[in-house]
Design an enzyme around this catalytic site. Structure first.
Site, PDB file in Angstrom:
ATOM      1  N   ASP A 187     -20.613 -71.759 -14.547  1.00  0.00           N
ATOM      2  CA  ASP A 187     -21.132 -71.598 -15.426  1.00  0.00           C
ATOM      3  C   ASP A 187     -22.187 -71.132 -14.764  1.00  0.00           C
ATOM      4  OD1 ASP A 187     -22.331 -71.296 -17.954  1.00  0.00           O
ATOM      5  OD2 ASP A 187     -22.923 -73.365 -18.083  1.00  0.00           O
ATOM      6  N   HIS A 189     -24.278 -69.689 -17.451  1.00  0.00           N
ATOM      7  CA  HIS A 189     -25.275 -69.693 -18.296  1.00  0.00           C
ATOM      8  C   HIS A 189     -26.460 -68.915 -18.553  1.00  0.00           C
ATOM      9  CE1 HIS A 189     -28.081 -73.262 -19.383  1.00  0.00           C
ATOM     10  NE2 HIS A 189     -26.711 -73.765 -19.196  1.00  0.00           N
ATOM     11  N   GLU A 213     -18.046 -68.584 -16.994  1.00  0.00           N
ATOM     12  CA  GLU A 213     -19.112 -68.400 -18.165  1.00  0.00           C
ATOM     13  C   GLU A 213     -20.669 -67.929 -18.475  1.00  0.00           C
ATOM     14  OE1 GLU A 213     -20.389 -72.553 -21.265  1.00  0.00           O
ATOM     15  OE2 GLU A 213     -18.732 -72.885 -19.520  1.00  0.00           O
ATOM     16  N   GLU A 239     -20.844 -70.297 -26.623  1.00  0.00           N
ATOM     17  CA  GLU A 239     -21.800 -71.184 -26.740  1.00  0.00           C
ATOM     18  C   GLU A 239     -22.872 -70.975 -27.665  1.00  0.00           C
ATOM     19  OE1 GLU A 239     -24.152 -73.247 -23.327  1.00  0.00           O
ATOM     20  OE2 GLU A 239     -22.694 -72.359 -22.621  1.00  0.00           O
ATOM     21  N   HIS A 289     -17.322 -75.292 -26.810  1.00  0.00           N
ATOM     22  CA  HIS A 289     -18.927 -75.671 -26.126  1.00  0.00           C
ATOM     23  C   HIS A 289     -19.202 -77.119 -26.865  1.00  0.00           C
ATOM     24  CE1 HIS A 289     -23.300 -76.197 -25.061  1.00  0.00           C
ATOM     25  NE2 HIS A 289     -22.687 -75.963 -24.381  1.00  0.00           N
TER      26      HIS A 289
END
Length: 386
Positions: A187, A189, A213, A239, A289
């Site tokens: 991730d 993020h 991700e 997400e 998510h």
């Protein structure tokens, strides 16, 4: 079957570690549970739910799609995390009520199951290499065969090469220890800016991550064209996208492999089911998510059970956010979330299938929470993406 199912009462419970639960009760005594939350904005979402009570009280809980349209379209201003998260929790609760009234699991109302069990993964720390191996071992002992971790800590817009080299260290440790028996998602993020993504991919590609991700923030999705052309690693994002209209251009552009709408942020079961169908038409998979609580997780699993392009499901059991109050603490039937050989079995109970321990919820509400995102700063004092 209850013919009317008139919505009579709406209650909210703000509980640790950072969640907001919604209870809808009908005049016939059927209860539905939802989880409307934006992490760090619980009170704001609660206020939005309260504002929408006027459209709910006295209405038939059976009319899920009509209620969804009213909540989304009647307010004129549409979309965004607060409104869509409030709608999501309400929508979850209405599906829960309908399933209980008809005595069937929600996935049956979505057309029935397309699988017998769902593959799961859980988060482990990636900011600190010292804990990665132990956390991965703990998750494997708990039945998982796949994990996800943060690829980086705070990142400069253009970071030094020494920082870039550190990024691959965690996944290297896992590959050295477990080989390919453990699947590892990474991730980013949204912490990484466009100018750094390809350099990071160069370091990570030899270790064959399951996916990367949010390699860039969703507001910079146009950069995915360059990233997709640069790597064969599947790209996941979504997400921080909240409706089918947010996903429309992303899917049409064709530079994403896995979308990750959140069942508590993207309009609930009704909207994520539509998003999943859109994604299938573009040959794109869905991996909802879910770093949240048991109602959000149960809702995501019903999507997974009914959608052929669902591939893996995130869950928050035991993650660091939940210290002191874990996902199962509020569940009266925790066995439904049992992980066996990396999978959760198909639910059998009506509605969402998760039974909330309301006594535990009321006690936790006395504690409450005021959770907020940490604020990270770089060495020069400027703000870093968290």
């Amino acid at each position: 079957m209850q013919d009317q199912l008139i919505i009579e009462r709406i209650e909210l419970f703000k509980v640790p570690p950072r969640w907001l639960f919604l209870k809808i009760t009908t005049k016939e005594g059927i209860i539905g549970w939802g989880e409307p939350i934006v992490e760090g904005k619980a009170d704001t979402v609660a206020a939005c739910v309260k504002e929408m009570e006027q459209y709910l009280i006295g209405q038939s809980a059976h009319r899920i799609q009509d209620i969804w349209q009213v909540l989304y379209r009647a307010g004129f201003y549409r979309g965004g995390p607060i409104l869509m998260s409030a709608i999501a929790g309400i929508d979850q609760a209405l599906w829960d009520i309908k399933g209980k009234a008809l005595n069937v699991p929600v996935y049956q109302l979505l057309g029935g199951a397309v699988r017998d069990k769902m593959k799961m993964y859980c988060w482990i720390g990636g900011d600190n290499p010292e804990v990665v191996l132990q956390q991965a071992k703990d998750k494997m002992d708990a039945g998982f065969k796949a994990v996800k971790m943060n690829a980086t800590g705070p990142m400069e817009w253009i970071s030094a090469q020494t920082e870039i080299k550190k990024v691959a260290e965690n996944i290297r440790k896992l590959r050295d220890e477990f080989g390919d028996t453990l699947e590892v998602g990474l991730d980013f993020h949204g912490r990484v800016h466009k100018g750094m993504v390809r350099r990071l991919i160069d370091e990570l590609e030899p270790y064959n991550p399951m996916f990367i991700e949010e390699p860039v923030l969703s507001e910079n999705n146009e950069a995915l064209k360059q990233i997709a052309a640069y790597t064969s690693i599947p790209i996941a994002t979504g997400e921080r996208m909240f409706s089918r209209w947010d996903f429309k251009n992303l899917l049409h552009d064709g530079h994403v492999d896995i979308i990750q709408p959140d069942l508590s942020h993207a309009g609930g079961i009704s909207e994520v089911f539509r998003i999943a169908a859109m994604a299938e038409a573009y040959d794109v998979t869905i991996a909802p998510h879910c770093p949240l609580g048991p109602i959000s997780l149960a809702s995501a699993l019903h999507i997974d059970f009914a959608c052929p392009n669902a591939i893996i499901q995130e869950n928050s059991i035991g993650i660091h956010y939940n210290q002191g109050f874990d996902l199962l603490d509020y569940v009266a039937n925790p066995e439904i979330f049992k992980i066996t050989d990396g999978y959760i079995d198909l639910f059998t109970k009506p509605g969402l299938g998760v039974e909330i321990n309301e006594d535990a919820l009321k006690e936790a509400q006395k504690v409450g929470h005021n959770w907020a995102n940490p604020v990270w700063r770089l060495e020069d004092g400027s703000l870093a993406e968290w």
